[in-house]
Every structure is written in C-alpha cells, then in structure tokens.
Scaffold this motif. Sequence first.
Motif, PDB file in Angstrom:
ATOM      1  N   LEU A  92       0.817  -1.196   0.000  1.00 39.26           N
ATOM      2  CA  LEU A  92       0.000   0.000   0.000  1.00 39.26           C
ATOM      3  C   LEU A  92       0.861   1.260   0.000  1.00 39.26           C
ATOM      4  N   ALA A  93       1.913   1.263   0.812  1.00 41.11           N
ATOM      5  CA  ALA A  93       2.792   2.432   0.867  1.00 41.11           C
ATOM      6  C   ALA A  93       3.488   2.651  -0.470  1.00 41.11           C
ATOM      7  N   LEU A  94       3.925   1.574  -1.102  1.00 43.34           N
ATOM      8  CA  LEU A  94       4.561   1.686  -2.414  1.00 43.34           C
ATOM      9  C   LEU A  94       3.588   2.278  -3.430  1.00 43.34           C
ATOM     10  N   ALA A  95       2.330   1.837  -3.380  1.00 39.97           N
ATOM     11  CA  ALA A  95       1.334   2.356  -4.321  1.00 39.97           C
ATOM     12  C   ALA A  95       1.150   3.859  -4.149  1.00 39.97           C
ATOM     13  N   VAL A  96       1.033   4.316  -2.912  1.00 42.05           N
ATOM     14  CA  VAL A  96       0.812   5.748  -2.670  1.00 42.05           C
ATOM     15  C   VAL A  96       2.052   6.555  -3.036  1.00 42.05           C
ATOM     16  N   ARG A  97       3.232   6.097  -2.629  1.00 41.29           N
ATOM     17  CA  ARG A  97       4.461   6.809  -2.994  1.00 41.29           C
ATOM     18  C   ARG A  97       4.606   6.907  -4.503  1.00 41.29           C
ATOM     19  N   SER A  98       4.336   5.807  -5.178  1.00 41.14           N
ATOM     20  CA  SER A  98       4.498   5.774  -6.629  1.00 41.14           C
ATOM     21  C   SER A  98       3.559   6.764  -7.310  1.00 41.14           C
ATOM     22  N   MET A  99       2.327   6.869  -6.795  1.00 38.15           N
ATOM     23  CA  MET A  99       1.399   7.861  -7.334  1.00 38.15           C
ATOM     24  C   MET A  99       1.913   9.270  -7.061  1.00 38.15           C
ATOM     25  N   HIS A 100       2.429   9.494  -5.860  1.00 41.02           N
ATOM     26  CA  HIS A 100       2.966  10.816  -5.529  1.00 41.02           C
ATOM     27  C   HIS A 100       4.089  11.215  -6.480  1.00 41.02           C
ATOM     28  N   HIS A 101       4.906  10.239  -6.892  1.00 41.63           N
ATOM     29  CA  HIS A 101       6.027  10.545  -7.784  1.00 41.63           C
ATOM     30  C   HIS A 101       5.538  11.111  -9.122  1.00 41.63           C
ATOM     31  N   THR A 102       4.297  10.821  -9.502  1.00 36.49           N
ATOM     32  CA  THR A 102       3.774  11.290 -10.794  1.00 36.49           C
ATOM     33  C   THR A 102       3.049  12.633 -10.687  1.00 36.49           C
ATOM     34  N   ILE A 103       2.847  13.127  -9.461  1.00 33.26           N
ATOM     35  CA  ILE A 103       2.047  14.341  -9.269  1.00 33.26           C
ATOM     36  C   ILE A 103       2.961  15.558  -9.238  1.00 33.26           C
ATOM     37  N   LYS A 104       3.161  16.124 -10.417  1.00 36.97           N
ATOM     38  CA  LYS A 104       3.957  17.324 -10.580  1.00 36.97           C
ATOM     39  C   LYS A 104       3.240  18.182 -11.614  1.00 36.97           C
ATOM     40  N   GLY A 105       3.224  19.488 -11.409  1.00 36.95           N
ATOM     41  CA  GLY A 105       2.510  20.323 -12.355  1.00 36.95           C
ATOM     42  C   GLY A 105       2.580  21.791 -11.986  1.00 36.95           C
ATOM     43  N   THR A 106       1.675  22.549 -12.601  1.00 33.19           N
ATOM     44  CA  THR A 106       1.660  23.996 -12.429  1.00 33.19           C
ATOM     45  C   THR A 106       0.256  24.465 -12.093  1.00 33.19           C
ATOM     46  N   ARG A 107       0.134  25.287 -11.066  1.00 33.59           N
ATOM     47  CA  ARG A 107      -1.149  25.891 -10.720  1.00 33.59           C
ATOM     48  C   ARG A 107      -1.528  26.945 -11.750  1.00 33.59           C
ATOM     49  N   PRO A 108      -2.791  27.317 -11.822  1.00 31.91           N
ATOM     50  CA  PRO A 108      -3.207  28.365 -12.776  1.00 31.91           C
ATOM     51  C   PRO A 108      -2.479  29.693 -12.570  1.00 31.91           C
ATOM     52  N   ASP A 109      -1.972  29.955 -11.364  1.00 36.85           N
ATOM     53  CA  ASP A 109      -1.236  31.203 -11.122  1.00 36.85           C
ATOM     54  C   ASP A 109       0.240  31.091 -11.477  1.00 36.85           C
ATOM     55  N   GLY A 110       0.638  29.937 -12.034  1.00 39.04           N
ATOM     56  CA  GLY A 110       2.012  29.756 -12.477  1.00 39.04           C
ATOM     57  C   GLY A 110       2.940  29.100 -11.478  1.00 39.04           C
ATOM     58  N   ALA A 111       2.510  28.930 -10.240  1.00 37.29           N
ATOM     59  CA  ALA A 111       3.353  28.293  -9.230  1.00 37.29           C
ATOM     60  C   ALA A 111       3.445  26.787  -9.497  1.00 37.29           C
ATOM     61  N   ARG A 112       4.641  26.242  -9.327  1.00 36.42           N
ATOM     62  CA  ARG A 112       4.854  24.824  -9.538  1.00 36.42           C
ATOM     63  C   ARG A 112       4.523  24.037  -8.273  1.00 36.42           C
ATOM     64  N   TYR A 113       4.094  22.782  -8.447  1.00 37.21           N
ATOM     65  CA  TYR A 113       3.889  21.896  -7.305  1.00 37.21           C
ATOM     66  C   TYR A 113       4.501  20.536  -7.597  1.00 37.21           C
ATOM     67  N   ASP A 114       4.879  19.842  -6.524  1.00 36.46           N
ATOM     68  CA  ASP A 114       5.531  18.540  -6.627  1.00 36.46           C
ATOM     69  C   ASP A 114       5.177  17.750  -5.366  1.00 36.46           C
ATOM     70  N   ALA A 115       4.498  16.640  -5.532  1.00 35.36           N
ATOM     71  CA  ALA A 115       4.049  15.861  -4.375  1.00 35.36           C
ATOM     72  C   ALA A 115       5.190  15.185  -3.626  1.00 35.36           C
ATOM     73  N   ASP A 116       6.397  15.193  -4.180  1.00 36.28           N
ATOM     74  CA  ASP A 116       7.561  14.656  -3.466  1.00 36.28           C
ATOM     75  C   ASP A 116       8.296  15.736  -2.678  1.00 36.28           C
ATOM     76  N   ASP A 117       7.821  16.959  -2.716  1.00 38.01           N
ATOM     77  CA  ASP A 117       8.428  18.055  -1.958  1.00 38.01           C
ATOM     78  C   ASP A 117       8.316  17.755  -0.464  1.00 38.01           C
ATOM     79  N   PRO A 118       9.443  17.726   0.283  1.00 38.60           N
ATOM     80  CA  PRO A 118       9.378  17.409   1.721  1.00 38.60           C
ATOM     81  C   PRO A 118       8.458  18.340   2.506  1.00 38.60           C
ATOM     82  N   GLU A 119       8.374  19.610   2.087  1.00 38.62           N
ATOM     83  CA  GLU A 119       7.488  20.540   2.787  1.00 38.62           C
ATOM     84  C   GLU A 119       6.031  20.156   2.587  1.00 38.62           C
ATOM     85  N   TRP A 120       5.695  19.735   1.367  1.00 42.99           N
ATOM     86  CA  TRP A 120       4.324  19.288   1.109  1.00 42.99           C
ATOM     87  C   TRP A 120       4.016  18.018   1.888  1.00 42.99           C
ATOM     88  N   LEU A 121       4.962  17.076   1.883  1.00 44.31           N
ATOM     89  CA  LEU A 121       4.739  15.821   2.600  1.00 44.31           C
ATOM     90  C   LEU A 121       4.504  16.070   4.089  1.00 44.31           C
TER      91      LEU A 121
END
Length: 332
Positions: free
Chosen positions: A126-155
């Motif tokens: 289960l942990a591998l599944a969630v981590r693996s999904m997090h690794h794919t979650i990277k993108g840009t908000r409509p205001d131009g700010a970038r996000y990354d689900a592997d960012d330690p601050e986000w985690l």
Amino acid sequence: MFLPHQIVGDQLNKQFDANVRTNFFRGMDFAGPVGDPGWFGPGSAVWHVHSHMPALVFGLQCAAFLERLDPSIYWMGVHHSRLVKPETKNNPMPEIDPQGFWARLGHSVAFFTGTAYGSTPTAERLALAVRSMHHTIKGTRPDGARYDADDPEWLRWNYATVVWGIATAHELYHPQPLRGKKLDRYYGEFVRVGHALGGTDLPATKQDTLDCLKSYLPRLAVTYGAAMATGPGLPIPLAALNWAVRDTMPSWAKGLIQHRDPNIVERTARRATVWSVINGWHAAAGPLPEFAEATARVADGIDPDLAPHTVPAYQPGSDPVRTRTELEDAFA
C-alpha cells in the motif's frame, strides 16, 4: 426498535460496504501470515484508534478540509485525482464527480486500514502504491506556481493534516478516546506511516503537530474548494457535517475561514448529535472485520523472529520510476 440515528448509521454502513469495502479492500491480507504483527501490532494506539471506522472516515474528511487550505494541494487534487469531473480539471471552479469522491475516500480508508491491521507485505504494498502515485504528481497551478508531491514541505503538511484530523475525530467521537500521553503515543506511532510515504522531520506529539500546522499559515489561503464547502446555503445534511468538520480545526484555521464557535451549550448539543450519528453507524456496522482478522492473526503470539511491530522498509529514492498508467494497472 431502531432510533433515528441507528437508522442513519445502518444506511451509512450499507453505503460504505457497497462503495468502499467491496471496491477498495481487495488484495489486502489481514488474516496472515500467522504471527506477523504488521507495522503496529496488538496493544498499539493505532490499533485502538483505527478500529472505529466511522470516526476514522470522519477524521479523514477533517484532514481533507484542512489540507486543501494549501492552494498547491488543492490543485494537485483537481489536476491529478478523480475528485472532479475531467472536463473541469483546468477550470478555477471545477465540479465534484460523485464517483470520484467515493474513489478518493475508498483509497484513503483502505490505506489507513491496511497499514494499521494488514500484514507487513500488505502495508508495504500500500505504501509503495501511494508513494508511486505521488512521484507522478507534478505540475503547475493556474497562477504559475509549480507543485511537486515529493516536496518534503508538502509531505510534512499533508502528514500533519492527516494525523491531526484522525486523532481529533477520535478524541471527540470515539466512545473510549485516548487522551494526554496516551494520545501522544498515537501521534508517535503514526509517524511510521509518514516515513513510509517519504516524509521527514515529522511531528510526533499533539502539540508538535499543532505547531507544525500553524507554521504553514503564511502560505495558506481559502481555496475555491474550501469556500464552496463552507458557509451558509449548504443542504442541511452537508451543513451539519461541515460544521462538525470545522469544529475540529485549530483556532487559527477557523479564523481563516471565518468560522465562529457557538456558545458552550449549543456546541455540546451539536457534538452530541454528531456523536450519536457516528456511533450509531459504528453500532450498525459491528466490530471491524479487518481488526478481528488481524487480532486472530496474532492470537497465538507474535513470530519470535519479529519485533512487536515491523518497521516500514522504504529507503528514499529507491522506488522504480513508472507512469501513471503502469501504476494504475499494477495496483488495480
């Protein structure tokens, strides 16, 4: 004779079985291997807290409300989950997809039940599944700010909202709640889950968690998702649930959404009503089957080659890189 809250509880239990347990608990092993304590084991605070499924579900809703005060998390959910309708993923005002809501809730409940009571291999998978999904979650908000689900601050933020939501719901609505040092034991044990998902420098007590959450205040905002889920005009059932969710929030978060606590008499009466619904559901559901299977798994003692609990084995950076499609096929 059924009381009204018992009828509601029975209906909620049937809906939960049909929408969550049937679809999202497949492939998880709670009955074996015999003697495997899993990540927490019998007598742990986590086993006690997570055994009350309705309070756990409610706590996850509290966590979701709090976490989406971070605009990046809000847009991660819009862009990368099934929570909103596909055609509105780039719309500042997306529409909730009811099936997507159940899918997100189902995955969350399965994860926090499976990591609590599942065998060690089940928890690791289960942990591998969630981590693996997090690794794919990277993108840009409509205001131009970038996000990354592997960012330690986000985690760290995500972890703190989850443990706060679950623990606070437990304090308020479990019939035998842990308090004080016993509740801090829960916070301390739950860190294992955060570490298994790649989190670092995680809070391990109630006060540390409160301090951690408050430290994020400068970067938080009332997102569209939070705004549409609060305030006047909601249908009565949603308004009652919404009040109970906001009631669990730290005082500064209540201020952010301009929530005001009622007087002590009204607040006590409201909490009593919510307690009746949550525990009516719990009574209708009966003992958690997964808890019963895990208890039987270690009834004859824990494997002498294992500690009272096993430790998540994840080493940061060790996961293979896979596409979202590959992940959905692997963990379906």
